[in-house]
Write an enzyme that holds these catalytic residues in place. Structure first.
Site, mmCIF file in Angstrom:
data_model
loop_
_atom_site.group_PDB
_atom_site.id
_atom_site.type_symbol
_atom_site.label_atom_id
_atom_site.label_comp_id
_atom_site.label_asym_id
_atom_site.label_seq_id
_atom_site.Cartn_x
_atom_site.Cartn_y
_atom_site.Cartn_z
ATOM 1 N N THR A 151 1.081 -3.200 7.347
ATOM 2 C CA THR A 151 1.246 -4.657 7.378
ATOM 3 C C THR A 151 0.338 -5.319 6.334
ATOM 4 O O THR A 151 0.125 -6.514 6.331
ATOM 5 C CB THR A 151 1.048 -5.161 8.826
ATOM 6 O OG1 THR A 151 2.047 -4.544 9.637
ATOM 7 C CG2 THR A 151 1.218 -6.659 8.992
ATOM 8 N N HIS A 152 -0.203 -4.510 5.427
ATOM 9 C CA HIS A 152 -1.147 -5.031 4.443
ATOM 10 C C HIS A 152 -0.440 -5.517 3.185
ATOM 11 O O HIS A 152 -0.440 -4.844 2.157
ATOM 12 C CB HIS A 152 -2.196 -3.965 4.118
ATOM 13 C CG HIS A 152 -2.779 -3.360 5.365
ATOM 14 N ND1 HIS A 152 -3.179 -2.062 5.464
ATOM 15 C CD2 HIS A 152 -3.015 -3.906 6.583
ATOM 16 C CE1 HIS A 152 -3.638 -1.827 6.680
ATOM 17 N NE2 HIS A 152 -3.544 -2.933 7.383
ATOM 18 N N ASN A 153 0.167 -6.672 3.294
ATOM 19 C CA ASN A 153 0.808 -7.313 2.145
ATOM 20 C C ASN A 153 -0.196 -8.251 1.488
ATOM 21 O O ASN A 153 -0.856 -9.026 2.173
ATOM 22 C CB ASN A 153 2.017 -8.142 2.604
ATOM 23 C CG ASN A 153 3.124 -7.269 3.151
ATOM 24 O OD1 ASN A 153 3.782 -6.565 2.408
ATOM 25 N ND2 ASN A 153 3.327 -7.310 4.457
ATOM 26 N N GLN A 196 0.844 -1.188 0.000
ATOM 27 C CA GLN A 196 0.000 0.000 0.000
ATOM 28 C C GLN A 196 0.879 1.238 0.000
ATOM 29 O O GLN A 196 2.078 1.154 0.224
ATOM 30 C CB GLN A 196 -0.945 0.005 1.216
ATOM 31 C CG GLN A 196 -2.167 -0.863 0.979
ATOM 32 C CD GLN A 196 -3.090 -0.950 2.169
ATOM 33 O OE1 GLN A 196 -2.655 -0.890 3.311
ATOM 34 N NE2 GLN A 196 -4.379 -1.104 1.899
#
Lengths: 122, 590
Positions: B517-519, B348
């Site tokens: 942490t939005h992988n 992101q």
């Protein structure tokens, strides 16, 4: 000695009921805020200690719960008056306690809640 | 020596939100389920209560709830021409490693991703023509629709105690909610959190500029709540320790207070902690898997756990890693553009402005995970014409506070010295008087952003590390500039005493500092086995008794936090698996 403790507890419980002029049914609804952490049944310790036999008990003495030092040395005995003060502002009444709850500002709501607890442990 | 254990019906790898949901539901449906979790058992009673909480050193600096990079990490680079190097310390993102997974330390933001994402390629092609999407932007439709997922979003939101204000119930726009959201069957489980001063100021300014602010939906119980499974939540106390911490008030929707204790109650379920899965074991027929191999990390003992069904529920990146280590599916090659496993890794992007109001007291330490007001006018609002700006995707903008660390948060105006007397004076003056406005933006898939196995570096088990190749592309730079302008316009309209303006991130991506942490991606879902790893039921095309659950199946990343669709897809997969066990075969014919 044990008999004396029980008698004292009964006396204090009686004084709790005498002051508990709140609406126990409304108090039961209010208890939903407490229920995630406090059981009403004996020996059920969860995030908070069981409230079983609360009236007349000294703060910080439920046998299997890990209390904060602040609670253990508070010298508080639970009755309608002390519960009212504690619930109004837990950190002001027992500074350093570890209950993560900001308190109930509405006096009627506290009275209702105490009435419900008193009725439960009558 | 490897100990071969007795076969079970289902082995679940990883025990966070998805592993917890799958384990509970499948065990209650009568299947014998074993869950394997790398981390230790933790509970609110013993661990997320005083004196073990509110500790920045332990949780923020030393990453107490996170993956241990001394045991396993990944190598990173910006493009295939570079040599990837190991990330020896967590920074940009923080995978959890504990019973409950990253859902112990998340903030709770729970969004419904819509057909804007699920039909991304067809929507943009229809409106702007095929040439609008750059040749190297490998976005694709997901093969699922919002309408199919709606009941599962609802299920997850009610399980996780999501507090919010509906903006669209069955097609009727609701005042105060998000007018751009897709229709929902009913309102959120709980009313929105109480707004804080900074979010109110932002909402007012946004409204004055013609935007549509609404309270951010979040799994922070705004009042005491019992969910449909009977799990009890306390009311959020606005203590400000959401992100990176376990919740002491039992108010944050997390698996360790909901689905996990219920799974543990089932006689059909067994949890093994400290269990590190090294491989998914394959049947020679090429159509099935037979179980997993794992190591007890406390004593090094090795096991094989045979199972009729394997469900990977680890952190998104670790699910992809395990697929590559197991040699299931064809690894993706970004140069030849062949293969699928490792394809479409996405991250992101975002921008932030800090506003300083002399004399204001924002009390930044009072907040919840979701105490921000948000606008979606440049996100899921399809009326926002991307044509003149020439980018695909969108961004949401929010104002307010979420986990403002008492030690780490030190806002000072640009130009303030970074240490010494002047810095101390500035931090004392501005700590109470600053607030932030941030934009979080989507990242579209690009052919060169991907995962594969590193040729050089290995983990504690002697296995190749995962290699991540990632950088922001021109599409994200354009969107970042647009977002910065929107944020700065709103900020200036609020007339702050000082303003640290938002600037678009156009430098290459790095692993520091913390970003998100939005992988997503790596084992993406789709309608075609040549262009995806799993079908719409998250069942692998190659081996029909292997399911992959998590953000690793997302073909691209949206501006929203991913946990809403991750939770919804977990419940969706439960239903698919219940059908599958009656007739074990591919649920979609290739």
């Amino acid at each position: 000695m044990k008999g004396l403790v029980v008698a004292c507890a009964a006396l204090l419980a009686a004084s709790g009921i005498a002051r508990a002029d709140g609406d126990a049914a409304r108090g039961e609804q209010r208890f939903a805020e407490c229920a995630p952490c406090h059981a009403l049944t004996r020996d059920v310790e969860s995030i908070g200690p069981s409230l079983y036999g609360l009236f007349g008990r000294k703060a910080g003495t439920s046998p299997d719960f890990r209390y904060s030092p602040a609670f253990k040395r508070s010298g508080v005995t639970w009755n309608a008056q002390s519960l009212d003060k504690y619930l109004a502002d837990p950190q002001a009444f027992i500074p350093g306690n570890r209950m993560p709850f900001a308190g109930i500002t509405d006096a009627t709501a506290r009275t209702d809640l105490i009435a419900y607890l008193a009725k439960t442990f009558k | 020596m490897v100990t071969r254990l007795k076969e079970v019906d289902v082995v679940v790898v990883g025990f966070g939100w998805t592993g917890g949901i799958l384990s509970k539901e499948l065990a209650e449906a009568g299947l014998k389920v074993v869950a394997l979790e790398r981390g230790a058992m933790r509970s609110t009673e013993k661990d997320y209560s005083l004196p073990n909480i509110r500790d920045e050193l332990r949780y923020v600096v030393r990453h107490d709830l996170m993956q241990n990079t001394a045991r396993d990490t990944m190598t990173v680079r910006n493009n295939p021409a570079q040599e990837a190097l190991p990330m020896r310390r967590l920074g940009s993102f923080l995978p959890g490693e504990v019973v409950g997974g990253s859902a112990v330390h998340w903030s709770g933001h729970t969004w419904r991703w819509t057909d804007m994402e699920f039909k991304v390629r067809s929507h943009y092609e229809e409106r702007y023509g095929k040439n609008f999407i750059p040749a190297d932007m490998t976005i694709q439709d997901w093969g699922i629709s919002y309408d199919e997922l709606e009941p599962y979003y609802d299920r997850f939101e009610y399980t996780a105690a999501v507090s919010g204000k509906a903006g669209n119930i069955k097609g009727r726009i609701q005042p105060g909610g998000n007018p751009f959201e897709a229709p929902r069957a009913r309102d959120y489980a709980l009313p929105p959190l109480t707004p804080i001063l900074s979010s109110e100021l932002f909402a007012r300014a946004a409204r004055e500029r013609g935007y549509h602010p609404f309270p951010r939906p979040s799994a922070n119980a705004s009042q005491a709540y019992t969910n449909p499974d009977g799990s009890k939540f306390g009311a959020c106390q606005y203590c400000g320790y959401c992100q990176r911490f376990g919740c002491e008030a039992n108010a944050k929707g997390s698996p360790h207070i909901t689905v996990i204790p219920l799974a543990l109650k089932s006689p059909n379920f067994e949890l093994r902690t400290h269990s590190w899965v090294t491989k998914v074991l394959k049947e020679a027929d090429g159509k099935r898997v037979t179980g997993v191999a794992y190591t007890n990390i406390l004593n090094g003992e090795e096991f094989e756990q045979p199972a009729g069904l394997v469900v990977l529920c680890a952190y998104a990146i670790n699910n992809v890693h395990l697929m590559l280590l197991s040699g299931i599916g064809q690894p993706y090659d970004p140069v030849a553009q062949t293969g699928v496993v490792g394809k479409n890794y996405c991250y992101q992007t975002g921008v932030t402005a800090t506003l300083f109001f002399e004399g204001r007291n924002f009390n930044p330490f009072i907040n919840a995970g979701g105490s921000n007001a948000t606008i979606d006018d440049f996100n899921i609002n399809w009326a926002f014409d991307r044509g003149p700006h020439n980018f695909v995707g969108g961004y949401n903008v929010s104002g307010g506070f979420n986990t403002v660390l008492p030690i780490g948060y030190r806002p000072v105006p640009s130009g303030t010295p970074q240490w010494g007397k002047a810095w101390k004076a500035a931090t004392a003056k501005w700590y109470q008087a600053a607030m932030q406005i941030s934009a979080s933006g989507s990242v579209m898939a690009n052919r060169y952003n991907c995962f594969d196995l590193d040729p050089t570096y290995r983990n504690a088990f002697g296995q190749p590390l995962m290699r991540m190749t990632f950088d922001y592309q021109d599409n994200e730079h354009k969107m970042g500039r647009h977002a910065a302008q929107t944020v700065n316009d709103i900020a200036k309209s609020m007339s702050p005493t000082r303003l640290n303006e938002a600037t678009a991130r156009t430098q290459p991506w790095t692993v520091v500092p913390y970003q998100s942490t939005h992988n997503t991606g790596g084992t993406i879902m789709g309608t075609n086995p040549r262009a995806s790893v799993v079908n719409k039921y998250l069942q692998t095309w190659e081996r029909h008794n292997l399911f992959l659950v998590g953000a690793n199946v997302f073909p691209h990343n949206a501006s929203y936090n991913p946990t809403g669709p991750v939770g919804a897809l977990a419940y969706w997969t439960v239903d698919a698996i219940k059908r599958y066990v009656k007739n074990p075969a591919p649920l979609v014919s290739a």
